[in-house]
Design an enzyme around this catalytic site. Structure first.
Site, PDB file in Angstrom:
ATOM      1  N   VAL A   1       0.728  -1.304   0.124  1.00 35.74           N
ATOM      2  CA  VAL A   1      -0.105   0.129  -0.134  1.00 35.74           C
ATOM      3  C   VAL A   1       0.738   1.180   0.116  1.00 35.74           C
ATOM      4  O   VAL A   1       1.897   1.219   0.502  1.00 35.74           O
ATOM      5  CB  VAL A   1      -1.059   0.006   1.189  1.00 35.74           C
ATOM      6  N   SER A   2       0.407   2.260  -0.429  1.00 43.91           N
ATOM      7  CA  SER A   2       1.223   3.711  -0.602  1.00 43.91           C
ATOM      8  C   SER A   2       1.554   4.461   0.783  1.00 43.91           C
ATOM      9  O   SER A   2       2.758   4.935   0.488  1.00 43.91           O
ATOM     10  CB  SER A   2       0.552   4.384  -1.675  1.00 43.91           C
ATOM     11  N   THR A   3       0.869   4.064   1.660  1.00 49.29           N
ATOM     12  CA  THR A   3       1.065   5.002   2.789  1.00 49.29           C
ATOM     13  C   THR A   3       0.765   4.129   4.245  1.00 49.29           C
ATOM     14  O   THR A   3       0.052   3.136   3.990  1.00 49.29           O
ATOM     15  CB  THR A   3       0.190   6.273   3.033  1.00 49.29           C
TER      16      THR A   3
END
Length: 202
Positions: free
Chosen positions: A9-11
């Site tokens: 996931v990106s964050t």
């Protein structure tokens, strides 16, 4: 030989639950919380996965979608080629296909992955173009306050400029709170978090 799963996931604030729904099927789940722009081999958990592959203990990798491997089609195909060379099967869940069949590259898989990778890259470029147009429009209206991306600041200069954000993140506060306290966008806070993580891993 084991079957594992890779999740990205990106964050740190994003939930990995959707990608982990079938995690009990695997010997191990590698989870990276990092931007897709970071090359697979440069991610913390992905690097561990590569080492395990080099050790010959992994035979099969499952990912939710092909863009978990990279943001550009070149990065994606490079990783697929690496897995093929190591005789490691990749299963992409949202298309229900394996990269190898009888230990040979699956031509249908490569074709579909190439199409999906190109579409994802094109969508990303379109988004960046719209973003750029929005900034130009804001500048024309005199309401643009500036942004982190596109500047020439190095990482240390960024951390100095956004000391309040750095402090909040180091105290374990959320990205949204850090951005609010530091008076910057969520995207800037995410960028600062990435810099901090990279410095910590160095």
């Amino acid at each position: 030989m084991t079957k594992v799963k890779y999740v990205r996931v990106s964050t740190t604030e994003q939930n990995t639950g959707r990608q982990e729904t079938n995690s009990k099927e695997f010997s191990k789940v590698y989870i990276d919380k990092v931007s897709g722009s970071v090359k697979f081999s440069e991610r913390k958990e992905a690097s561990k996965l590569i080492l395990d592959i080099e050790s010959g203990i992994i035979s099969e990798i499952h990912i939710n979608s092909i863009d978990r491997l990279g943001r550009s089609i070149i990065d994606i195909l490079t990783m697929i080629e690496f897995f093929n060379e190591k005789s490691v099967k990749v299963f992409v869940e949202n298309i229900g296909m394996f990269s190898l069949i009888d230990n040979k590259p699956n031509p249908s898989f490569k074709m579909i992955v190439s199409v999906l990778g190109n579409v994802a890259e094109m969508e990303r470029n379109n988004m960046l173009e719209r973003q750029k147009q929005g900034i130009e429009l804001a500048k024309a209206k005199g309401i643009y306050k500036g942004r982190l991306y596109g500047t020439r600041m190095n990482d240390d200069e960024v951390l100095i400029k956004y000391k309040a954000v750095v402090k909040e993140l180091k105290n374990g506060e959320s990205l949204r709170r850090a951005a609010k306290i530091g008076g910057c966008s969520l995207g800037t806070a995410q960028k600062i978090q990435r810099i901090l993580q990279e410095k910590e891993a160095a």
